[in-house]
Design an enzyme around this catalytic site. Sequence first.
Site, short mmCIF file in Angstrom:
data_model
loop_
_atom_site.label_atom_id
_atom_site.label_comp_id
_atom_site.label_asym_id
_atom_site.label_seq_id
_atom_site.Cartn_x
_atom_site.Cartn_y
_atom_site.Cartn_z
N ARG A 1 112.32 -62.45 12.69
CA ARG A 1 112.59 -61.60 11.51
C ARG A 1 111.67 -61.89 10.33
O ARG A 1 112.02 -61.65 9.19
CB ARG A 1 114.04 -61.71 11.05
N LYS B 1 101.10 -52.63 4.72
CA LYS B 1 101.43 -51.78 5.87
C LYS B 1 100.95 -52.46 7.14
O LYS B 1 99.77 -52.78 7.27
CB LYS B 1 100.71 -50.43 5.76
N GLU C 1 86.22 -45.57 4.37
CA GLU C 1 87.47 -45.85 3.64
C GLU C 1 87.16 -46.11 2.16
O GLU C 1 87.97 -45.82 1.28
CB GLU C 1 88.21 -47.05 4.24
N LYS D 1 92.69 -50.27 -4.70
CA LYS D 1 93.83 -50.16 -3.80
C LYS D 1 94.98 -51.03 -4.28
O LYS D 1 96.14 -50.62 -4.25
CB LYS D 1 93.44 -50.52 -2.36
N GLU E 1 104.88 -45.77 -0.87
CA GLU E 1 104.28 -44.46 -0.66
C GLU E 1 105.23 -43.32 -1.02
O GLU E 1 105.37 -42.35 -0.28
CB GLU E 1 103.81 -44.33 0.80
N ARG F 1 100.49 -43.42 -3.94
CA ARG F 1 99.85 -44.05 -2.78
C ARG F 1 99.48 -43.03 -1.70
O ARG F 1 98.61 -43.29 -0.87
CB ARG F 1 100.77 -45.14 -2.20
N ASN G 1 95.94 -41.35 1.99
CA ASN G 1 95.93 -40.64 3.27
C ASN G 1 94.88 -39.54 3.31
O ASN G 1 94.78 -38.80 4.29
CB ASN G 1 97.33 -40.05 3.54
N HIS H 1 92.99 -38.46 6.48
CA HIS H 1 93.65 -39.07 7.63
C HIS H 1 94.43 -38.07 8.50
O HIS H 1 94.80 -38.40 9.62
CB HIS H 1 94.57 -40.21 7.19
N HIS I 1 93.47 -39.03 12.07
CA HIS I 1 94.44 -39.56 13.02
C HIS I 1 94.58 -38.65 14.24
O HIS I 1 94.66 -39.13 15.37
CB HIS I 1 95.81 -39.74 12.35
N HIS J 1 88.12 -45.42 13.76
CA HIS J 1 89.03 -44.97 12.71
C HIS J 1 88.26 -44.39 11.50
O HIS J 1 88.53 -43.28 11.06
CB HIS J 1 89.94 -46.11 12.27
N1 LIG Z 1 97.34 -51.14 7.18
C1 LIG Z 1 96.60 -50.32 6.46
O1 LIG Z 1 96.90 -50.04 5.29
C2 LIG Z 1 95.35 -49.75 7.06
C3 LIG Z 1 94.38 -49.16 6.25
C4 LIG Z 1 93.20 -48.71 6.83
C5 LIG Z 1 93.02 -48.84 8.20
N2 LIG Z 1 93.99 -49.40 8.97
C6 LIG Z 1 93.80 -49.57 10.42
O2 LIG Z 1 92.68 -50.40 10.65
C7 LIG Z 1 92.20 -50.16 11.97
C8 LIG Z 1 90.71 -50.15 11.97
O3 LIG Z 1 90.23 -51.38 11.51
P1 LIG Z 1 88.72 -51.86 11.77
O4 LIG Z 1 87.82 -50.73 11.56
O5 LIG Z 1 88.53 -53.10 11.02
O6 LIG Z 1 88.70 -52.10 13.33
P2 LIG Z 1 88.70 -53.47 14.21
O7 LIG Z 1 89.73 -54.38 13.75
O8 LIG Z 1 88.73 -53.01 15.61
O9 LIG Z 1 87.29 -54.12 13.89
C9 LIG Z 1 86.13 -53.44 14.23
C10 LIG Z 1 85.25 -54.21 15.23
O10 LIG Z 1 84.44 -55.11 14.51
C11 LIG Z 1 84.59 -56.43 15.01
N3 LIG Z 1 84.51 -57.30 13.84
C12 LIG Z 1 85.37 -57.37 12.80
N4 LIG Z 1 84.89 -58.18 11.86
C13 LIG Z 1 83.70 -58.65 12.30
C14 LIG Z 1 82.71 -59.51 11.75
N5 LIG Z 1 82.84 -60.04 10.52
N6 LIG Z 1 81.62 -59.78 12.51
C15 LIG Z 1 81.46 -59.21 13.72
N7 LIG Z 1 82.34 -58.38 14.28
C16 LIG Z 1 83.46 -58.10 13.57
C17 LIG Z 1 85.90 -56.44 15.74
O11 LIG Z 1 85.89 -57.39 16.78
C18 LIG Z 1 85.98 -55.02 16.28
O12 LIG Z 1 85.26 -54.93 17.48
C19 LIG Z 1 92.84 -48.85 12.40
O13 LIG Z 1 93.81 -49.11 13.37
C20 LIG Z 1 93.48 -48.31 11.15
O14 LIG Z 1 94.63 -47.54 11.43
C21 LIG Z 1 95.14 -49.86 8.43
ZN LIG Z 2 92.40 -45.45 7.20
#
Ligand SMILES: NC(=O)c1ccc[n+]([C@@H]2O[C@H](COP(=O)([O-])OP(=O)(O)OC[C@H]3O[C@@H](n4cnc5c(N)ncnc54)[C@H](O)[C@@H]3O)[C@@H](O)[C@H]2O)c1
Ligand SMILES: [Zn+2]
Length: 365
Positions: A121, A143, A185, A227, A237, A241, A245, A248, A252, A265
């Site tokens: 939890r 989130k 982003e 942010k 949200e 906030r 989106n 998105h 999405h 993404h």
């Molecule tokens: N929670 C939120 O508020 C929020 C906001 C925006 C996006 N997201 C989510 O984030 C996700 C996308 O995140 P992402 O683009 O970081 O993808 P990811 O986590 O897959 O990272 C991208 C790639 O880069 C590599 N990588 C990361 N950091 C590195 C570094 N410093 N050096 C070398 N390689 C590295 C990773 O291994 C991966 O292959 C989506 O699922 C999206 O929905 C969430």
């Molecule tokens: Zn996003």
Amino acid sequence: VSTFLVRSRAGHYPVRVVPGGLARLGGFARALGLRRRAVVVSDAHVAALYAWTALRSLRRAGLAAELVTVPPGECSKGRAQLEALWRTFAALEVERDHAVVALGGGVVGDLGGFAAATYLRGLPLVMAPTSVVAQIDSSIGGKVGIDLPEGKNLAGAFYPPRGVLTDPLLLGTLPERHLRAGLAEGVKVGMAVVGAVFERLEGDAGRLIGRDPLALGRAVLGCARAKGELVSRDEFEAGPRTALNYGHTVGHALEVARRYRGTLHGEGVALGMRAAARLSQRVAGLPERDRLRLETLLDRLGLPRRLPPVGVQTLLGGMVQDKKRRGGRILWVLTPWVGFASVPRPVDKRLVRAVLVELGARAGR
Ligand SMILES: NC(=O)c1ccc[n+]([C@@H]2O[C@H](COP(=O)([O-])OP(=O)(O)OC[C@H]3O[C@@H](n4cnc5c(N)ncnc54)[C@H](O)[C@@H]3O)[C@@H](O)[C@H]2O)c1
Ligand SMILES: [Zn+2]
């Protein structure tokens, strides 16, 4: 060093942005009151580069530290890896005052964060974001969650971290395509929240793509702060906030249509912003020149201009599963001007269809 605070229902938490900061992760964790043990959740790419530094710093600060990895990529942000993490925590006999450190991109942050939110939890969570997406966006705001085949982020929680430690120097090893996608982003934050951030990105676009560390540090700090301010005002949200989106709805739907493969993404968000800006021009009064400013900036960052060959119907079907929906109607975040998003609202389906076809979607399935 630059630290700012983000407000959440659980109190304020610090976001510290500092080049070289990863080597001081242990001290950061201790300062947050985490003293016993940390489980570092990472993906295989990031772990190979940075787990050693993280673990060493934690151990030097007197914490026991373990590493758990998942395969890299969006496909890990699902039920299978969530369950694997829960069971690994059980095998490691994780206790309530053991911390989870999410060391990685948005996938590791969302997945590891959700595992932390749900195991026993709730375990204390520290975000150590390593990608552009994670540093400017996903590590802040609490989130966490996973994707389902039916839709993005459909299962999740609001679960604020104890703290966020951001080391922009880690971006030096991020693959080029992920660097570009992550900057989408940032453009979103500029276009939908703070006009000055947008202008800064326009001025720095070339330097960002060239990985100028100063420009990257500036972009990370500017976006992360914006942010942080926004989610401090609206953690759940209910109001402003929703601006985050922007882009998105289509983004999405595209990710779902491609089963979380092929389109990153941020690339989906870039295409989604092009669509939302075209709709904004038609129905929300966004001047044509500002729509062109957005598209030019996305072009300069090397972000996609055309949708991959997916059907309009498939995309519209994907949108139905989007969370931004009321009474079955899809709500669009639109930008009447640069730096401002209006309250999400429905848009005539024919118009949406036309814009999607204009961007390269196939008429039909
Ligand atoms: N929670 C939120 O508020 C929020 C906001 C925006 C996006 N997201 C989510 O984030 C996700 C996308 O995140 P992402 O683009 O970081 O993808 P990811 O986590 O897959 O990272 C991208 C790639 O880069 C590599 N990588 C990361 N950091 C590195 C570094 N410093 N050096 C070398 N390689 C590295 C990773 O291994 C991966 O292959 C989506 O699922 C999206 O929905 C969430
Ligand atoms: Zn996003």
